[in-house]
Enzyme design. Structure first.
Site, PDB file in Angstrom:
ATOM      1  N   CYS A   1     -11.766  29.180  44.151  1.00 35.20           N
ATOM      2  CA  CYS A   1     -11.856  29.171  45.613  1.00 35.20           C
ATOM      3  C   CYS A   1     -12.797  28.070  46.107  1.00 35.20           C
ATOM      4  CB  CYS A   1     -12.228  30.562  46.110  1.00 35.20           C
ATOM      5  SG  CYS A   1     -11.701  30.831  47.797  1.00 35.20           S
TER       6      CYS A   1
ATOM      7  N   HIS B   1      -9.710  34.779  43.494  1.00 35.82           N
ATOM      8  CA  HIS B   1     -10.914  35.267  42.802  1.00 35.82           C
ATOM      9  C   HIS B   1     -10.567  36.228  41.662  1.00 35.82           C
ATOM     10  CE1 HIS B   1     -14.190  34.118  45.704  1.00 35.82           C
ATOM     11  NE2 HIS B   1     -13.143  33.963  46.485  1.00 35.82           N
TER      12      HIS B   1
ATOM     13  N   GLU C   1     -12.388  37.121  39.257  1.00 34.53           N
ATOM     14  CA  GLU C   1     -13.585  37.847  38.791  1.00 34.53           C
ATOM     15  C   GLU C   1     -13.771  39.174  39.513  1.00 34.53           C
ATOM     16  OE1 GLU C   1     -13.469  35.409  40.856  1.00 34.53           O
ATOM     17  OE2 GLU C   1     -15.028  35.572  42.378  1.00 34.53           O
TER      18      GLU C   1
END
Ligand code: GLN
Length: 201
Positions: A88, A179, A181
């Site tokens: 991002c 994202h 994560e």
């Protein structure tokens, strides 16, 4: 998935920890079985085999990178061939060109537009197909995400949705507009760890 270097140690992945979602990446890397280090000073780049530049606010991360004198060290890290992954805001920072901004580090031959899904769509999720593992879809979380508006000839497209390119790779550089994560599925982090392992072995 433990990846060992030639000199027989578990590989070290650094996460640029100036601003943004770095803790989540640290946790993801640890869950994959590699060592994870918060990178706050450029000298620490010498200790790592791969680097993640997290999501956050790209303009803020850029200012802090300048303040702490990261750029020449990052250029050296990139030129050494070790793996880099930008998510991002991290993708924005490593792009060749950012529309209406001038801070792209030019580690991957893409043009990007910040906040390109519009203000009314702050965040959303999509189930997407990964070119390197089609067994099941991957839940991609987008938060004030950028769009990739051009990819150069050396760039491989690893995932796209509705004609938007969302995951790309050029040599040892990986970048996603979302994202990974923020959820349990670690396939993209594992893919990056393999890239990092190959780049040093
Ligand atoms: N909108 C942010 C930027 O332009 C990126 C958002 C994110 O990293 N989730 O830097």
């Amino acid at each position: 998935m433990v990846i060992i270097s030639k000199d027989n140690r578990i590989i070290n992945i650094g996460v640029l920890a100036l601003q943004g979602a770095f803790r989540e990446h640290i946790n993801s890397i640890k869950k994959c079985g590699a060592n994870a280090l918060e990178i706050k000073f450029p000298q620490q780049l010498n200790e790592i085999d791969g680097l993640i530049i997290p999501g956050g606010e790209s303009t803020t991360i850029n200012k802090l990178m300048n303040k702490y004198n990261f750029k020449t060290h990052l250029d050296d890290f990139y030129k050494s061939g070790r793996a880099i992954y930008g998510t991002c805001a991290g993708l924005i920072l490593i792009a060749n060109k950012i529309i209406n901004e001038d801070f792209g580090l030019n580690y991957i031959d893409i043009d990007v537009e910040r906040n390109a899904y519009g203000r009314q769509i702050d965040s959303f999720e999509e189930y997407v197909t990964l070119s390197f593992d089609k067994t099941q879809k991957f839940k991609a979380v987008f938060i004030r995400a950028p769009k990739i508006t051009r990819t150069g000839p050396g760039v491989d497209i690893l995932s796209e949705i509705n004609d938007n390119i969302i995951l790309v790779r050029q040599n040892n550089v990986l970048a996603s507009t979302f994202h990974p994560e923020l959820q349990e599925d670690k396939r993209i982090h594992e893919y990056f760890l393999k890239m990092a392992g190959r780049s040093i072995n």
